[in-house]
Write a protein that holds these residues in place. Structure first.
Motif, mmCIF file in Angstrom:
data_model
loop_
_atom_site.group_PDB
_atom_site.id
_atom_site.type_symbol
_atom_site.label_atom_id
_atom_site.label_comp_id
_atom_site.label_asym_id
_atom_site.label_seq_id
_atom_site.Cartn_x
_atom_site.Cartn_y
_atom_site.Cartn_z
ATOM 1 N N LEU A 6 0.643 -0.908 0.022
ATOM 2 C CA LEU A 6 -0.197 -0.109 -0.372
ATOM 3 C C LEU A 6 1.084 1.376 -0.287
ATOM 4 N N VAL A 7 0.610 2.402 -0.939
ATOM 5 C CA VAL A 7 1.691 3.342 -0.825
ATOM 6 C C VAL A 7 0.772 4.353 -1.174
ATOM 7 N N ASN A 8 0.867 5.223 0.472
ATOM 8 C CA ASN A 8 -0.053 6.338 0.240
ATOM 9 C C ASN A 8 -1.871 6.302 0.216
ATOM 10 N N LEU A 9 -2.189 5.101 0.315
ATOM 11 C CA LEU A 9 -3.670 5.032 0.385
ATOM 12 C C LEU A 9 -4.361 6.102 0.988
ATOM 13 N N GLU A 10 -4.888 6.463 0.780
ATOM 14 C CA GLU A 10 -6.858 6.725 1.042
ATOM 15 C C GLU A 10 -7.617 6.278 0.720
ATOM 16 N N GLU A 15 -16.353 12.406 0.625
ATOM 17 C CA GLU A 15 -15.439 13.509 -0.116
ATOM 18 C C GLU A 15 -16.121 15.015 -0.498
ATOM 19 N N ASP A 16 -16.989 14.691 -0.831
ATOM 20 C CA ASP A 16 -17.969 16.064 -2.169
ATOM 21 C C ASP A 16 -17.938 16.233 -0.576
ATOM 22 N N MET A 17 -18.465 16.440 0.182
ATOM 23 C CA MET A 17 -18.618 17.132 1.869
ATOM 24 C C MET A 17 -18.278 17.594 2.420
ATOM 25 N N PRO A 18 -17.006 18.858 2.477
ATOM 26 C CA PRO A 18 -15.950 19.133 3.406
ATOM 27 C C PRO A 18 -16.227 19.224 5.659
ATOM 28 N N GLU A 19 -17.638 19.177 5.354
ATOM 29 C CA GLU A 19 -18.069 19.233 6.432
ATOM 30 C C GLU A 19 -18.439 18.441 7.077
ATOM 31 N N ILE A 20 -18.439 17.145 6.324
ATOM 32 C CA ILE A 20 -18.540 15.390 7.105
ATOM 33 C C ILE A 20 -17.520 14.735 6.699
ATOM 34 N N ALA A 21 -16.661 15.533 5.335
ATOM 35 C CA ALA A 21 -15.411 15.157 5.473
ATOM 36 C C ALA A 21 -15.050 13.426 6.675
ATOM 37 N N VAL A 22 -14.288 12.724 6.029
ATOM 38 C CA VAL A 22 -13.479 11.983 7.050
ATOM 39 C C VAL A 22 -12.461 10.732 6.594
ATOM 40 N N HIS A 23 -11.152 11.711 6.666
ATOM 41 C CA HIS A 23 -9.811 10.611 6.950
ATOM 42 C C HIS A 23 -9.906 9.855 7.094
ATOM 43 N N ALA A 24 -10.686 8.415 6.631
ATOM 44 C CA ALA A 24 -10.444 7.114 7.572
ATOM 45 C C ALA A 24 -9.241 6.795 7.822
ATOM 46 N N VAL A 25 -8.948 6.555 6.305
ATOM 47 C CA VAL A 25 -7.380 5.975 5.923
ATOM 48 C C VAL A 25 -6.453 7.222 5.300
ATOM 49 N N ASN A 26 -5.523 7.909 5.576
ATOM 50 C CA ASN A 26 -4.703 8.874 5.453
ATOM 51 C C ASN A 26 -3.586 8.281 5.077
ATOM 52 N N LYS A 27 -2.902 9.192 3.486
ATOM 53 C CA LYS A 27 -2.247 8.337 3.122
ATOM 54 C C LYS A 27 -0.930 7.491 3.916
ATOM 55 N N LEU A 28 -1.956 6.084 3.725
ATOM 56 C CA LEU A 28 -1.158 4.956 4.617
ATOM 57 C C LEU A 28 0.009 4.575 3.493
ATOM 58 N N ASN A 29 1.207 4.370 4.543
ATOM 59 C CA ASN A 29 1.914 3.622 3.468
ATOM 60 C C ASN A 29 2.675 2.084 3.978
ATOM 61 N N LEU A 30 2.158 0.639 3.352
ATOM 62 C CA LEU A 30 2.467 -0.418 4.619
ATOM 63 C C LEU A 30 2.621 -1.814 3.442
ATOM 64 N N ALA A 31 3.225 -2.601 3.529
ATOM 65 C CA ALA A 31 4.218 -3.797 3.060
ATOM 66 C C ALA A 31 4.164 -5.189 4.001
ATOM 67 N N ILE A 32 3.098 -6.349 3.385
ATOM 68 C CA ILE A 32 3.169 -7.474 3.927
ATOM 69 C C ILE A 32 3.375 -8.742 2.627
ATOM 70 N N SER A 33 4.632 -9.538 3.516
ATOM 71 C CA SER A 33 4.720 -10.341 2.967
ATOM 72 C C SER A 33 4.289 -11.350 2.659
ATOM 73 N N HIS A 34 4.624 -12.735 1.966
ATOM 74 C CA HIS A 34 3.852 -13.818 1.883
ATOM 75 C C HIS A 34 4.033 -14.336 3.250
ATOM 76 N N GLY A 35 2.908 -14.852 3.543
ATOM 77 C CA GLY A 35 2.713 -16.005 4.759
ATOM 78 C C GLY A 35 3.165 -15.366 6.286
ATOM 79 N N ARG A 219 -3.457 6.516 9.880
ATOM 80 C CA ARG A 219 -2.060 6.303 9.383
ATOM 81 C C ARG A 219 -1.194 5.469 10.662
ATOM 82 N N VAL A 220 0.120 4.549 10.230
ATOM 83 C CA VAL A 220 0.365 3.692 10.371
ATOM 84 C C VAL A 220 1.126 4.312 11.952
#
Ligand code: ATP
Ligand code: MG
Lengths: 236, 400
Positions: A6-10, A15-35, A219-220
């Motif tokens: 995951l790179v800069n995942l958002e 998003e179209d309504m700024p007053e109630i917009a929620v950044h639930a995932v915000n520029k998240l970076n994460l890598a997970i390998s096999h197993g 974010r992480v």
């Protein structure tokens, strides 16, 4: 090799309504390998479930990139996402999500029916065997205990031998002993090669993972061994 | 998911809510059964009428007074056909019998008995052309016609009413106060419209002069050598009568000629209108049934939002969900159509047995009811099914 990257995942809700917009995932970076066996922890509302839905291809990210086994998920159409959910991902929910009118066996067979598998019954019985429920194959969900329901759900998640098992608070609705059994089962599947990602509030569960990722505000915040991450929490 | 598996899934959902499924079906059941019943009775009645008309024979032409019919509108009638016209018509090519008739109605009395009847003035040819058989005694003879005798032949119903003890031949009845000797009794024709059973036949000369005082006959029935010659004979008879009536080219004829074929065509037209009316009725009742299906399907999609979410989470494509719900709707409507077909056909059959009208279940009615109920399911199921398939998996899973 990274199975998930995951790179800069958002993910922004409304998003179209700024007053109630929620950044639930915000520029998240994460890598997970096999197993790997990864526990995801963090305060309520920090975006754990949202992240799991994105990884599980139930939802699309607002921005950023998600490489699943080196395929860019953003380019997938609805049908390909359905295929990924069917073949590559097994999802286990806190509330089981079994179909009430279908027997345990039929619930487990469901993913195989959607992939036109030639032997849905044989494979499903084998999966139920694996979770220790072969003798309950023909019971309806409401004839099963919570732990048994979750075992059926796990059998359903693993029946298509997916690369990734996702579990969002799989023990949340169970007592601690049953929860421990379910966790044993998931870890055993992990030891046979499935990548396992578990969201949990239970630090005891998190400590049994090889790696723990702590989220805050989408974010992480910390990422490492349970001792490193959770120890840091205790030191707080 | 394979189609077969999708059908099983749909059937299962319907079975798990039997009462609701049955009630949903009801609209289509009622619509289809009403339509099938009416088509079956309509077709049966049409077949009855046709049999009746055909029993007159396809080899006869009927000439009547009045201008030739233009479309459905008949101009004011002018009497023009004389007894001599009938006699002369025997000379026309291919004509093998000519039967003039003069119609009237009167009370027929004998002792205390009294019955209203069609009194028809005829010649011997009438019996041949109308295919009437004599049960007792004899038909009207040429001698009786020539002599304007007060002789009569009774239809079976008239005979049964006036002579309950039998033995009519040689006895007398009163027609318009005049005494007529019974010379014969007709064999019963059984049921049917304007049956000869209710007629009394007298010599046409007596009928026109003594009984009703007429100059013109009511109709002339012409029997042609064979069915194939009917159109040619019609042209010949028309030309012949126009000549006899001294009509100039361009003048309208003062009579009209119809063949059995013409009458059958008219009946066909009337039943065509009836069928169109029934089709409109079918459309309305099926729209109502379809709306019922749509309503229940929308509720069902909403109720099963979470199930849809689960199915999507384990790999159902939008198409799978769409088909699942569409097949549910179609199954309800087609099953409703089948049940409606059975009820409609059974009901019509029972009714036809009870009332004695005709029954005929045309193949097109079966095909039509199936096609239409299928179309109803598709039309009214597609919108709920689409709305199910468009659900967002996450939203659906979150639905309480
Ligand atoms: N469908 C939605 N529409 C709008 N906001 C949402 C939606 N789903 C989640 N959120 C918001 O996004 C944020 C993250 O929610 P999420 O469910 O991912 O939290 P979580 O970490 O799983 O919390 P918990 O531990 O309580 O389950 C929260 O603030 C939540 O209110
Ligand atoms: Mg959550």
């Amino acid at each position: 090799m990274n199975v998930i990257e995951l790179v800069n995942l958002e993910k922004v809700y409304h998003e179209d309504m700024p007053e109630i917009a929620v950044h639930a995932v915000n520029k998240l970076n994460l890598a997970i390998s096999h197993g790997e066996a990864v526990g995801i922890v963090g305060p309520s509302g920090c975006g754990k479930s949202t992240l799991m839905q994105l990884i599980g291809c139930l939802d699309r990210p607002t921005r950023g990139s998600y490489l699943l086994e080196n395929h860019d998920v953003a380019r997938f159409g609805d049908n390909e996402l359905a295929r990924v959910r069917n073949k590559s991902i097994g999802f286990v929910f806190q509330t089981f999500n079994l179909l009430a009118r279908y027997t345990a066996l039929e619930n487990v067979m469901l993913p195989l029916k959607y992939s036109n598998d030639p032997d849905p019954k044989g494979k499903s019985l084998a999966a139920l065997e694996k979770v220790g429920l072969a003798n309950r194959a023909h019971h309806l969900p409401n004839e099963l205990s919570g732990g048994q329901k979750q075992r059926v759900a796990i059998a359903r998640a693993l029946v298509n031998t997916p690369a990734i098992l996702l579990a969002d608070e799989p023990t949340g609705a169970l007592d601690s002993r049953t929860g421990a059994e379910i966790l044993d089962l998931l870890l055993e599947l992990n030891s046979h090669g499935s990548t396992l990602i578990i969201v949990t509030h239970d630090l005891g569960v998190a400590r049994r993972m090889k790696r723990v990722v702590k989220l805050r505000d989408g974010r992480v915040e910390a990422d490492g061994t349970p001792e490193a991450v959770l120890g840091a929490v205790e030191a707080h | 998911m394979s189609i077969l598996e999708t059908i099983r899934t749909a059937l299962r959902a319907l079975m798990s809510n039997k009462m609701r499924s049955v009630l949903t079906m009801l609209g289509v059941v009622i619509g289809v059964s009403a339509v099938v019943a009416m088509l079956a009775l309509g077709e049966g009645t049409k077949a009855d009428i046709e049999t009746n008309i055909r029993s007159l024979g396809a080899d006869v032409l009927t000439v009547r007074n009045g201008p030739a019919q233009r479309g459905a509108v008949r101009a004011q009638s002018v009497d023009s056909l004389k007894l001599e016209d009938a006699e002369a018509l025997t000379a026309v090519d291919n004509v093998i019998a000519v039967a003039p008739a003069s119609n009237g109605s009167a009370q027929i009395k004998r002792l205390a008995g009294n019955i209203g009847a069609q009194v028809i003035g005829v010649t011997p040819a009438y019996f041949q052309v109308q295919k009437l058989n004599i049960e007792q005694g004899n038909a009207i003879t040429d001698a009786q016609v020539r002599g304007r005798l007060h002789s009569c032949v009774l239809g079976a119903n008239i005979y049964n009413t006036l002579f309950p003890l039998g033995d009519a031949i040689g006895d007398h009845v009163k027609i318009k106060g005049l005494s007529f000797q019974v010379v014969g009794v007709l064999e019963s024709k059984g049921s049917g419209f304007s049956s000869a059973d209710d007629n009394v036949l007298v010599p046409i000369t007596t009928h026109m002069s003594t009984l009703f005082g007429r100059q013109f006959v009511s109709s002339i029935t012409v029997q042609v050598a064979s069915e194939d010659l009917i159109d040619a004979a019609k042209t010949d008879v028309e030309a012949f009568l126009r000549m006899r009536h001294r009509l100039k080219p361009g003048d309208d004829s003062d009579f009209n000629i119809s063949s059995t074929k013409d009458v059958l065509e008219a009946v066909g037209q009337i039943t065509g209108v009836m069928t169109a009316f029934l089709a409109a009725l079918a459309a309305i009742s099926l729209v109502v049934g379809g709306i019922g299906i749509m309503n229940i399907m929308l509720v069902s999609v909403r109720e099963r939002t979470r199930e849809i979410g689960v199915r999507m989470a384990v790999g159902a494509r939008r198409r799978d969900i769409l088909l699942q719900f569409l097949i549910e709707a179609v199954t309800v409507s087609v099953l409703g159509g089948l049940i409606g077909l059975a009820i409609g056909a059974g009901g019509a059959y029972g009714m036809s047995k009870a009332v004695g009208t005709g029954f005929s279940l045309p193949v097109y009615a079966i095909v039509l009811s199936m096609v239409v109920s299928l179309a109803t399911g598709v039309c009214f199921g597609v919108w709920p099914a689409r709305s199910a398939s468009k659900l967002d998996p996450v939203e659906a899973l979150r639905y309480e």
